[in-house]
Write a protein that holds these residues in place. Structure first.
Motif, short mmCIF file in Angstrom:
data_model
loop_
_atom_site.label_atom_id
_atom_site.label_comp_id
_atom_site.label_asym_id
_atom_site.label_seq_id
_atom_site.Cartn_x
_atom_site.Cartn_y
_atom_site.Cartn_z
N ALA A 43 0.81 -1.23 0.00
CA ALA A 43 0.00 0.00 0.00
C ALA A 43 0.84 1.28 0.00
O ALA A 43 0.63 2.16 -0.82
CB ALA A 43 -0.92 0.00 1.21
N ASP A 44 1.76 1.38 0.91
CA ASP A 44 2.47 2.65 1.06
C ASP A 44 3.80 2.41 1.76
O ASP A 44 4.16 1.26 2.05
CB ASP A 44 1.61 3.64 1.87
CG ASP A 44 1.10 3.00 3.15
OD1 ASP A 44 1.76 2.07 3.65
OD2 ASP A 44 0.05 3.42 3.65
N SER A 45 4.51 3.49 2.07
CA SER A 45 5.87 3.30 2.60
C SER A 45 5.83 2.66 4.00
O SER A 45 6.77 1.96 4.37
CB SER A 45 6.64 4.62 2.62
OG SER A 45 5.91 5.58 3.32
N ALA A 53 9.25 3.84 -3.01
CA ALA A 53 7.94 4.41 -2.67
C ALA A 53 7.80 5.82 -3.22
O ALA A 53 8.79 6.55 -3.36
CB ALA A 53 7.77 4.43 -1.15
N GLY A 54 6.57 6.17 -3.54
CA GLY A 54 6.26 7.55 -3.93
C GLY A 54 6.12 7.72 -5.43
O GLY A 54 6.78 7.05 -6.22
N ASP A 74 5.54 0.60 -3.55
CA ASP A 74 4.22 1.04 -3.07
C ASP A 74 3.33 1.41 -4.25
O ASP A 74 3.78 1.51 -5.39
CB ASP A 74 4.34 2.15 -2.03
CG ASP A 74 4.51 3.52 -2.63
OD1 ASP A 74 4.86 3.63 -3.82
OD2 ASP A 74 4.31 4.51 -1.91
N ARG A 75 2.06 1.60 -3.94
CA ARG A 75 1.06 1.80 -4.98
C ARG A 75 1.37 3.02 -5.85
O ARG A 75 1.19 3.02 -7.05
CB ARG A 75 -0.31 1.96 -4.31
CG ARG A 75 -1.44 1.53 -5.17
CD ARG A 75 -2.75 1.84 -4.49
NE ARG A 75 -2.98 1.02 -3.31
CZ ARG A 75 -3.83 1.35 -2.35
NH1 ARG A 75 -4.49 2.49 -2.39
NH2 ARG A 75 -4.02 0.56 -1.32
N ALA A 76 1.89 4.08 -5.19
CA ALA A 76 2.15 5.32 -5.93
C ALA A 76 3.30 5.14 -6.92
O ALA A 76 3.33 5.79 -7.96
CB ALA A 76 2.47 6.45 -4.95
#
Ligand code: 6PG
Length: 418
Positions: free
Chosen positions: A13-15, A204-205, A237-239
């Motif tokens: 999902a995210d960091s 991430a990001g 991550d998703r981003a």
């Protein structure tokens, strides 16, 4: 997408989810080594959360600090206490709080120049390893952490710089960097970094998406030249995940299915936490008349079930449309039920909790205060149509601890190339 080696891409999902996953891997690798473990850290901003997390009681209490040595994959050639210094960041957030000083192995930036520092660090690594040549069956590191830069560099191995071609040396000086900060660097070479049981990238990001697209397209970049002797795992991550990344590799919904007592809610909950997804209990979507029937002890018919399953399918559609990801616990014992939940989407996958009737019956009997009407489990097994291969289920044995089951699901979710 040219994933032409033993890489696995794990989308989270995210960091925060990345940091948790990486922390679990590091603890697992350290635990798997009965002798001294060697962890090679990285600089940049990506690992900060991970370092902070490893310093929390939950993780730090699971690491045998006396038996772990901490190295760094590259260093900016600045003073040891300079804010740009990679090891200084790792020390501040983690090592100085937990590790014995003699187990921390910084690159010596008090050397005359980056080349001198490189030679000194190479000697230190060789004496730690106990040999001057790397043996392909005996890795130097248990884990190598990695980040990827905007130009596709890893450690301080920049594209088209001589250091990336180095095959003999373990550490080299890099007089000039390709990206900020523009200070000389010292870096481990591919030979040393690849000598690892597990290489873990954390990416991430949204600003990483462009470079990740180029990496996964197979462009000749340093990030595509590393390959651990063991596993190479990209935590993304998703981003940051490239838009053209095959959708089936990152489902928008996972339905955890199986008979009563197989542990659907527990596994769904732990899986959702690990992935950073929302968790839904499928039973919540029963229409009022089904709830009334069940409370009165009357069994549901398939006619009763269709609107319930459709309500779950609608919820899955709704979540996927907003880009949200969801784990649903739902028995989904028959293929006809699952067909309603999937309704032609290729981004809805089933996690089948597989266990024998004897195993589940034994567990239920051991659960204090748990009552299951006799015969219910047998009838559940009679109804069960295990998912067929064309349904692409993620089948996991439930004869394992929850954490290991979740690891297994995540591993299957993100297969390397066949
Ligand atoms: C460094 C690094 C470098 C870093 C990547 C990613 O000294 O800068 O070790 O290789 O890992 O550039 O950096 P971010 O994590 O800041 O994106």
């Amino acid at each position: 997408m040219a994933l032409n080696d033993n890489r696995r891409v794990i989308a989270l999902a995210d960091s925060a989810a990345l940091a948790t996953f990486a922390a679990d891997r590091i603890v697992a690798r350290i635990g798997a080594n009965p002798g001294r473990a060697a962890i090679c850290l990285t600089g940049g901003s990506s690992p900060k959360r991970l370092y902070e997390l490893l310093a929390t009681t939950n993780y730090r209490s699971r690491i045998p600090w006396d038996h772990v040595d901490w190295f760094i994959g590259d260093e900016r050639f600045v003073a040891a206490d300079d804010p740009l210094n990679n090891m200084a960041m790792a020390r501040r957030l983690l090592l100085d709080r937990c590790a014995p000083a003699c187990n921390i192995h910084p690159i010596p930036t008090d050397a005359a120049d980056p080349e001198d520092a490189a030679h000194r660090y190479e000697s230190e690594l060789k004496s730690y390893y106990g040999a001057n040549r790397l043996n392909p069956v005996r890795a130097l590191f248990d884990v190598v952490l990695m980040g990827v830069g905007p130009d596709g560099h890893i450690a301080s191995l920049f594209p088209n710089f001589p250091a990336i071609e180095e095959t003999e040396r373990w550490v080299v000086g890099v007089p000039k960097a390709n990206v900020e900060p523009f200070v000389p660097r010292v870096t481990l070479t591919l030979a040393a970094l690849n000598s690892s049981r597990e290489m873990l990238f954390e990416v991430a990001g949204a600003d990483k998406r462009e470079i990740l697209t180029r990496v996964f397209d197979g462009e000749d970049l340093p990030a595509n030249r590393v390959c651990a002797t063991g596993d190479t795992v990209w935590l993304v991550d998703r981003a940051a995940l490239p838009e053209n990344f095959p959708a089936h590799e990152v489902p928008c919904a996972l339905v955890v299915m199986g008979v009563s007592g197989s542990g659907k809610s527990t596994i769904a909950d732990a899986l959702a936490k690990r992935l950073g997804w929302r968790c839904e209990d499928g039973d919540k979507f029963h229409p009022a008349r089904n709830v009334a029937k069940m409370s009165a002890g009357q069994p549901l018919t398939d006619e009763d079930r269709w609107p319930w399953l459709q309500a779950i399918a609608d919820e899955i559609d709704r979540s996927c449309k907003t880009g949200e990801r969801v784990v649903v616990a739902c028995s989904a014992l028959k293929r006809a039920y699952r067909n309603i939940l999937v309704h032609g989407r290729n981004d809805v996958r089933f996690v089948f909790l597989d266990g024998t009737e004897a195993l589940i019956a034994g567990r239920l009997a051991a659960r204090k205060g748990h009552f299951m009407p006799p015969g219910l489990l047998t009838s559940q097994f009679k109804t069960l149509e295990p998912p067929a291969a064309d349904e692409r289920p993620l089948t996991v044995s439930i004869d394992a601890p929850v954490g290991a089951i979740v690891d297994d699901i995540i591993r299957q979710l993100t297969p390397g190339p066949a």
